[in-house]
Design an enzyme around this catalytic site. Sequence first.
Site, PDB file in Angstrom:
ATOM      1  N   SER A   1       0.813  -1.216   0.000  1.00  0.00           N
ATOM      2  CA  SER A   1       0.000   0.000   0.000  1.00  0.00           C
ATOM      3  C   SER A   1       0.850   1.272   0.000  1.00  0.00           C
ATOM      4  O   SER A   1       2.005   1.271   0.440  1.00  0.00           O
ATOM      5  CB  SER A   1      -0.907   0.026   1.236  1.00  0.00           C
TER       6      SER A   1
HETATM    7  N1  SAH Z   1      -0.637  -4.918   4.090  1.00  0.00           N
HETATM    8  C1  SAH Z   1      -0.022  -5.230   2.837  1.00  0.00           C
HETATM    9  C2  SAH Z   1      -0.893  -4.799   1.677  1.00  0.00           C
HETATM   10  C3  SAH Z   1      -1.150  -5.966   0.826  1.00  0.00           C
HETATM   11  S1  SAH Z   1      -2.410  -5.741  -0.391  1.00  0.00           S
HETATM   12  C4  SAH Z   1       1.366  -4.616   2.737  1.00  0.00           C
HETATM   13  O1  SAH Z   1       1.736  -3.805   3.613  1.00  0.00           O
HETATM   14  O2  SAH Z   1       2.115  -4.959   1.824  1.00  0.00           O
HETATM   15  C5  SAH Z   1      -3.681  -6.765   0.235  1.00  0.00           C
HETATM   16  C6  SAH Z   1      -3.330  -8.200   0.533  1.00  0.00           C
HETATM   17  O3  SAH Z   1      -4.536  -8.837   0.963  1.00  0.00           O
HETATM   18  C7  SAH Z   1      -2.803  -9.010  -0.647  1.00  0.00           C
HETATM   19  O4  SAH Z   1      -1.579  -9.582  -0.292  1.00  0.00           O
HETATM   20  C8  SAH Z   1      -3.875 -10.084  -0.835  1.00  0.00           C
HETATM   21  O5  SAH Z   1      -3.364 -11.325  -1.263  1.00  0.00           O
HETATM   22  C9  SAH Z   1      -4.480 -10.177   0.559  1.00  0.00           C
HETATM   23  N2  SAH Z   1      -5.832 -10.745   0.609  1.00  0.00           N
HETATM   24  C10 SAH Z   1      -6.835 -10.610  -0.287  1.00  0.00           C
HETATM   25  N3  SAH Z   1      -7.931 -11.285   0.126  1.00  0.00           N
HETATM   26  C11 SAH Z   1      -7.612 -11.866   1.303  1.00  0.00           C
HETATM   27  C12 SAH Z   1      -8.306 -12.690   2.211  1.00  0.00           C
HETATM   28  N4  SAH Z   1      -9.567 -13.077   1.984  1.00  0.00           N
HETATM   29  N5  SAH Z   1      -7.683 -13.083   3.327  1.00  0.00           N
HETATM   30  C13 SAH Z   1      -6.385 -12.730   3.588  1.00  0.00           C
HETATM   31  N6  SAH Z   1      -5.674 -11.937   2.746  1.00  0.00           N
HETATM   32  C14 SAH Z   1      -6.270 -11.513   1.628  1.00  0.00           C
END
Ligand code: SAH
Length: 242
Positions: free
Chosen positions: A94
């Site tokens: 993000s």
């Molecule tokens: N907090 C992360 C942002 C990642 S983007 C960072 O700092 O890099 C959002 C993430 O949510 C992705 O890695 C995606 O695979 C995950 N995601 C999507 N749906 C999900 C679910 N149902 N349960 C757990 N993770 C999920």
Amino acid sequence: MKYSWFVVLVMVLLILSACAAPAPGSPAENQAEEAFATDRKRMVVEDIVRRGIKDPRVLEAMEKVPRHRFVPEEYLSEAYADHPLPIGHGQTISQPYIVALMTQHLLLEPGDKVLEIGTGSGYQAAILAEITDEVYSVEIIEPLGKQAETRLKELDYNVHCKIDDGYYGWEEYAPFDAIIVACAPDHVPQPLTRQLKDGGRLVMPVGPPGFYQTLWLIVREGEQFKLINLGGVRFVPMLGKH
Ligand code: SAH
């Protein structure tokens, strides 16, 4: 002639050492780390403080966590830029400002138990772990979750990670003082609101994939939930079957 192979070998070794990442603790590495730290300071002042983030714990964490260790090598030069970056598997780390904004709304205090849904690169989890020791994080894409877990350990962050569908939270460790969701479902998952303590805060985007979503702060007051609209944002969709 006898020495020509030796000369070639030395030259190859010299070229290889020039291309390799600087050795840990070497002057070149120290210099690179200093440059990243300067960039990080600039990011905090220009992209975060200037947009109104004030919580000193959040600002301190944003200034401390080496974001460049959470981005793929090809994006190193953009590690502290004001936008999200690809981390593989169609996902992104993000934007720093969004990480700071969401974290500020969690009103975290040291000792709070916090759950993150969507570990991704592990960056947001590291920010949380700078503020409190009790961080739990769930990721649905196994290679991302495993890589983040290894990286967080290497950097000495105490984060409990698991691979699962975060829609269902992490019942075993509930209730939580705060929950942060890094992907956008099309509705608020009931298991997450149920896993909040009384007075607990949930920050999450909600909305249709591919469009702008709304960032919500949900505060539990007994069996009631107060919903506060924090404005429009753009997030990756929540995966999984629900
Ligand atoms: N907090 C992360 C942002 C990642 S983007 C960072 O700092 O890099 C959002 C993430 O949510 C992705 O890695 C995606 O695979 C995950 N995601 C999507 N749906 C999900 C679910 N149902 N349960 C757990 N993770 C999920």
